[in-house]
Scaffold this active site. Sequence first.
Site, PDB file in Angstrom:
ATOM      1  N   GLU A  39     -10.594  -3.627  15.371  1.00  0.00           N
ATOM      2  CA  GLU A  39      -9.391  -4.308  15.916  1.00  0.00           C
ATOM      3  C   GLU A  39      -8.950  -3.670  17.226  1.00  0.00           C
ATOM      4  O   GLU A  39      -8.275  -4.295  18.021  1.00  0.00           O
ATOM      5  CB  GLU A  39      -8.179  -4.308  14.959  1.00  0.00           C
ATOM      6  CG  GLU A  39      -8.363  -5.131  13.707  1.00  0.00           C
ATOM      7  CD  GLU A  39      -7.172  -5.012  12.756  1.00  0.00           C
ATOM      8  OE1 GLU A  39      -6.021  -5.031  13.227  1.00  0.00           O
ATOM      9  OE2 GLU A  39      -7.409  -4.907  11.549  1.00  0.00           O
ATOM     10  N   GLU A  99       1.181   2.511  13.271  1.00  0.00           N
ATOM     11  CA  GLU A  99       0.152   2.421  12.244  1.00  0.00           C
ATOM     12  C   GLU A  99      -0.864   1.436  12.803  1.00  0.00           C
ATOM     13  O   GLU A  99      -0.698   0.235  12.688  1.00  0.00           O
ATOM     14  CB  GLU A  99       0.771   1.948  10.919  1.00  0.00           C
ATOM     15  CG  GLU A  99      -0.173   2.122   9.749  1.00  0.00           C
ATOM     16  CD  GLU A  99      -1.183   0.996   9.653  1.00  0.00           C
ATOM     17  OE1 GLU A  99      -2.241   1.060  10.338  1.00  0.00           O
ATOM     18  OE2 GLU A  99      -0.910   0.044   8.911  1.00  0.00           O
ATOM     19  N   ASP A 151       0.871  -1.176   0.000  1.00  0.00           N
ATOM     20  CA  ASP A 151       0.000   0.000   0.000  1.00  0.00           C
ATOM     21  C   ASP A 151       0.909   1.226   0.000  1.00  0.00           C
ATOM     22  O   ASP A 151       1.415   1.646   1.039  1.00  0.00           O
ATOM     23  CB  ASP A 151      -0.897  -0.057   1.248  1.00  0.00           C
ATOM     24  CG  ASP A 151      -1.801   1.153   1.372  1.00  0.00           C
ATOM     25  OD1 ASP A 151      -1.568   2.172   0.692  1.00  0.00           O
ATOM     26  OD2 ASP A 151      -2.756   1.067   2.174  1.00  0.00           O
ATOM     27  N   HIS A 168      -5.071   0.102   1.060  1.00  0.00           N
ATOM     28  CA  HIS A 168      -5.550  -1.266   1.276  1.00  0.00           C
ATOM     29  C   HIS A 168      -6.787  -1.311   2.167  1.00  0.00           C
ATOM     30  O   HIS A 168      -7.486  -2.312   2.204  1.00  0.00           O
ATOM     31  CB  HIS A 168      -4.438  -2.164   1.843  1.00  0.00           C
ATOM     32  CG  HIS A 168      -4.170  -1.955   3.298  1.00  0.00           C
ATOM     33  ND1 HIS A 168      -3.568  -0.824   3.795  1.00  0.00           N
ATOM     34  CD2 HIS A 168      -4.455  -2.719   4.373  1.00  0.00           C
ATOM     35  CE1 HIS A 168      -3.481  -0.931   5.117  1.00  0.00           C
ATOM     36  NE2 HIS A 168      -4.011  -2.067   5.483  1.00  0.00           N
TER      37      HIS A 168
END
Length: 415
Positions: free
Chosen positions: A204, A195, A102, A353
Amino acid sequence: MQKEEGEDEDAAPQEYVALCDFTASGSEQLSFCTGDALLVHSKPSADWWWAELQGEIGYVPANYLRQDTAGGEDTSLEDPWQDDEYFGSYGTLRLHLEMLSDRSRTETYRQVIIRNSSSLRNKVVMDLGCGTGIISLFCAQLAQPSLVYAVEASSMAEHTRQLVKQNGYEEVVTVLQGRVEELELPEQVDILVSEWMGNCLLFEFMVESVLLARDRWLKDGGVMWPSSAALTLVPCQADSYYSEKMAFWERPYGLDFTPLQPLAQQEFFTKPKFSHVVDPEDCLSAPCDVFHLNMYTVQVTELEEMKGEFHFCVTKPGIFHGFTAWFTVQFESLETGGATVELNTGPNSDPTHWKQTLFMLDEPIHVYAGDSIHGNITLCRNPVWRRHMTVTLHWNINSSTNDCQVGTKSFPMWR
Ligand code: GJV
């Protein structure tokens, strides 16, 4: 994240307790309140169960329920963070290849390091969730930090150590394998870079680890990268997705398959569609930021329920199929007069992505230029499964040509 298949079709009814309030949005659904005891008769899908409450029967969202521990299987032994599965998936190359390929994502972090290289000189950096170590390696290659702690819980860390050595940066980059929550360091750091963003920004909930690391390991006055984040929403058309999953049943091979449409709705439109790419032409209005996170001040407890409002003015006639969501993150500059760097995962920026996330309405609605769509969004973190959440959208359409319409829909992601 895995989805489970339906099970126990013929088993005896099981007792469950409601963890949250739920308001039925379809005729076959059952409303309930926190603490209600429900009898689950069958589990036709992983997400929607057939249950009974005070003599009434209907579909209920499985993720709102916890088993009454009086008997039966005990899920309390399962890890609510699903760390084995989570870190297991980051132990192989597949996801790292996707992230490194990405370019918008990876190049943004590289630009942040380049544009701040003089300020990074002699600083101590933590790269949380370093994966293959790309951000740490950028720091070593493009700036002169005194030290970079590259923290990675998955087994990828072993390979990362090798990459650091191979590139000759073992003096600068120290790879530490383990969860940051269990980390011990000899000192606090000047910069915490990570990130951590998931679908719809929060999915998540790696952000929780980042906030815990901030509170434990960032010096007073230290820097957070990203420094802020926002979730953005737009009402949109999704004609080809709608045709493919719903209109398809109207007349395949000259036969009427419409009795399958309610099933199609449950199967394809109950959850959000990840990896949707919305064409800017399909956006029915200008997008709207629904909430912002200040990475210096946001608290873990605030993540339990994030609320935001939206007000869209429809700019062209079209079919309102649903809402599309994406996020942006900002990296403040440490250089005097330096510009903020932004990573934007929306339809008007370079693709990433993450793509975008689509929330389909049950029924498409014709809208016209000048109509207003306002309402609110809630991201409700699953009280048991800590990496999951339910997104609830509530909307109101005011139109000069149509009657005013309201709607509510909740989307589990995934539990
Ligand atoms: N401690 C250490 N490494 C972690 C942690 C943690 N608490 N949480 C995630 N990671 N943007 N949604 C690692 C994980 O193993 C993976 O390599 C990386 O951070 C996440 C990368 C991007 N995921 C995301």
